[in-house]
Scaffold this motif. Sequence first.
Motif, PDB file in Angstrom:
ATOM      1  N   GLN A  88      -1.514  -4.620  -3.060  1.00 12.62           N
ATOM      2  CA  GLN A  88      -1.573  -5.386  -1.897  1.00 12.62           C
ATOM      3  C   GLN A  88      -0.366  -5.270  -1.367  1.00 12.62           C
ATOM      4  OE1 GLN A  88      -4.122  -7.592  -1.959  1.00 12.62           O
ATOM      5  NE2 GLN A  88      -2.897  -8.327   0.057  1.00 12.62           N
ATOM      6  N   GLU A  90       1.369  -1.998  -0.636  1.00 14.65           N
ATOM      7  CA  GLU A  90       0.846  -0.801   0.307  1.00 14.65           C
ATOM      8  C   GLU A  90      -0.157  -1.044   1.184  1.00 14.65           C
ATOM      9  OE1 GLU A  90       2.766   1.982  -0.125  1.00 14.65           O
ATOM     10  OE2 GLU A  90       3.501   1.218  -1.160  1.00 14.65           O
ATOM     11  N   LEU A  91      -1.463  -2.122   0.796  1.00 18.92           N
ATOM     12  CA  LEU A  91      -1.824  -2.536   1.978  1.00 18.92           C
ATOM     13  C   LEU A  91      -0.879  -3.289   3.206  1.00 18.92           C
ATOM     14  CD1 LEU A  91      -5.064  -2.867  -0.036  1.00 18.92           C
ATOM     15  CD2 LEU A  91      -4.979  -0.610   1.454  1.00 18.92           C
ATOM     16  N   THR A  92      -0.675  -4.178   2.496  1.00 19.75           N
ATOM     17  CA  THR A  92      -0.001  -5.099   3.490  1.00 19.75           C
ATOM     18  C   THR A  92       1.755  -4.668   4.120  1.00 19.75           C
ATOM     19  OG1 THR A  92       0.038  -6.970   1.798  1.00 19.75           O
ATOM     20  CG2 THR A  92       2.059  -7.120   3.653  1.00 19.75           C
ATOM     21  N   ALA A  93       1.398  -3.647   3.986  1.00 20.19           N
ATOM     22  CA  ALA A  93       2.847  -2.490   4.081  1.00 20.19           C
ATOM     23  C   ALA A  93       1.841  -1.831   5.669  1.00 20.19           C
ATOM     24  CB  ALA A  93       3.488  -1.727   3.895  1.00 20.19           C
ATOM     25  N   THR A  94       1.181  -1.357   5.568  1.00 17.05           N
ATOM     26  CA  THR A  94       0.148  -0.400   6.250  1.00 17.05           C
ATOM     27  C   THR A  94      -0.200  -1.542   7.179  1.00 17.05           C
ATOM     28  OG1 THR A  94      -0.090   1.445   4.270  1.00 17.05           O
ATOM     29  CG2 THR A  94      -2.267   1.428   6.482  1.00 17.05           C
ATOM     30  N   CYS A  95      -1.040  -2.446   6.611  1.00 20.65           N
ATOM     31  CA  CYS A  95      -1.473  -3.738   7.965  1.00 20.65           C
ATOM     32  C   CYS A  95      -0.602  -3.724   9.306  1.00 20.65           C
ATOM     33  CB  CYS A  95      -2.498  -4.703   7.213  1.00 20.65           C
ATOM     34  SG  CYS A  95      -3.706  -4.129   6.629  1.00 20.65           S
ATOM     35  N   GLU A  96       0.159  -3.643   8.754  1.00 22.27           N
ATOM     36  CA  GLU A  96       1.324  -4.609   9.335  1.00 22.27           C
ATOM     37  C   GLU A  96       2.004  -3.248  10.223  1.00 22.27           C
ATOM     38  OE1 GLU A  96       3.193  -7.395  10.030  1.00 22.27           O
ATOM     39  OE2 GLU A  96       1.222  -7.893   8.026  1.00 22.27           O
ATOM     40  N   ASP A  97       2.395  -1.887  10.190  1.00 17.63           N
ATOM     41  CA  ASP A  97       2.389  -0.903  10.983  1.00 17.63           C
ATOM     42  C   ASP A  97       0.906  -0.833  11.580  1.00 17.63           C
ATOM     43  OD1 ASP A  97       5.042  -0.663   9.043  1.00 17.63           O
ATOM     44  OD2 ASP A  97       3.275   1.233   7.799  1.00 17.63           O
ATOM     45  N   TYR A  98       0.142  -0.985  11.229  1.00 16.98           N
ATOM     46  CA  TYR A  98      -1.084  -0.967  12.159  1.00 16.98           C
ATOM     47  C   TYR A  98      -0.815  -2.360  13.030  1.00 16.98           C
ATOM     48  CZ  TYR A  98      -3.495   3.229   9.795  1.00 16.98           C
ATOM     49  OH  TYR A  98      -3.072   3.414   9.623  1.00 16.98           O
ATOM     50  N   LYS A  99      -0.264  -3.138  13.320  1.00 18.77           N
ATOM     51  CA  LYS A  99      -0.666  -4.544  13.943  1.00 18.77           C
ATOM     52  C   LYS A  99       0.503  -3.934  14.834  1.00 18.77           C
ATOM     53  CE  LYS A  99      -2.306  -8.205  10.657  1.00 18.77           C
ATOM     54  NZ  LYS A  99      -1.874  -9.553  10.329  1.00 18.77           N
TER      55      LYS A  99
END
Length: 177
Positions: A88, A90-99
């Motif tokens: 969770q 890792e996915l949150t960090a990736t989502c934040e990077d994409y945002k």
Amino acid sequence: MAATGEEAAVMDNICTTPAPPTDLKLTAEPEHRRDEPANDATENPKAKRPSNNNDGGVETAEEATEPAQPDINELCRDMFDKMAVFLQGELTATCEDYKLLESMNKLTSLKYMEMKDISINISRNLQDLNQKYASLQPYLDQINQIEEQVTALEQAAYKLDTYSKKLEAKFKKLEKR
């Protein structure tokens, strides 16, 4: 994020598979007679110790037990919970990077739109200036002709001035005589 659907079922099967047996019976005793009571390892939970008396070569072995292990199901759940928290994160960090990338792309596209508008305005103004220059060109040509004529007239005036000075000098010379 917890697993759902088939993944959860597979994980539950992994956690609920039976553990290997921990109690092994290693006895080398002869079969019991019917009139003797059975003194089996299953009846006595504690392991039998070999006796010091010689019973005619009969040996008994201790019951082999593994050390007590924590509950496998609890450990599996703990592992999956921790893995879910990790994934969770890792996915949150990736989502934040994409945002962040998305917002940077939007800002960049807005900046390019502004630059496009500025360049269109500059181009329009340059066309207007070129049209005005073209409309003024005949007047500029007349100014250049007048300037050439003024320069020629000025040269003629200098020549006339030098000629008049020479003539005056001759007249004064003649008068003195």
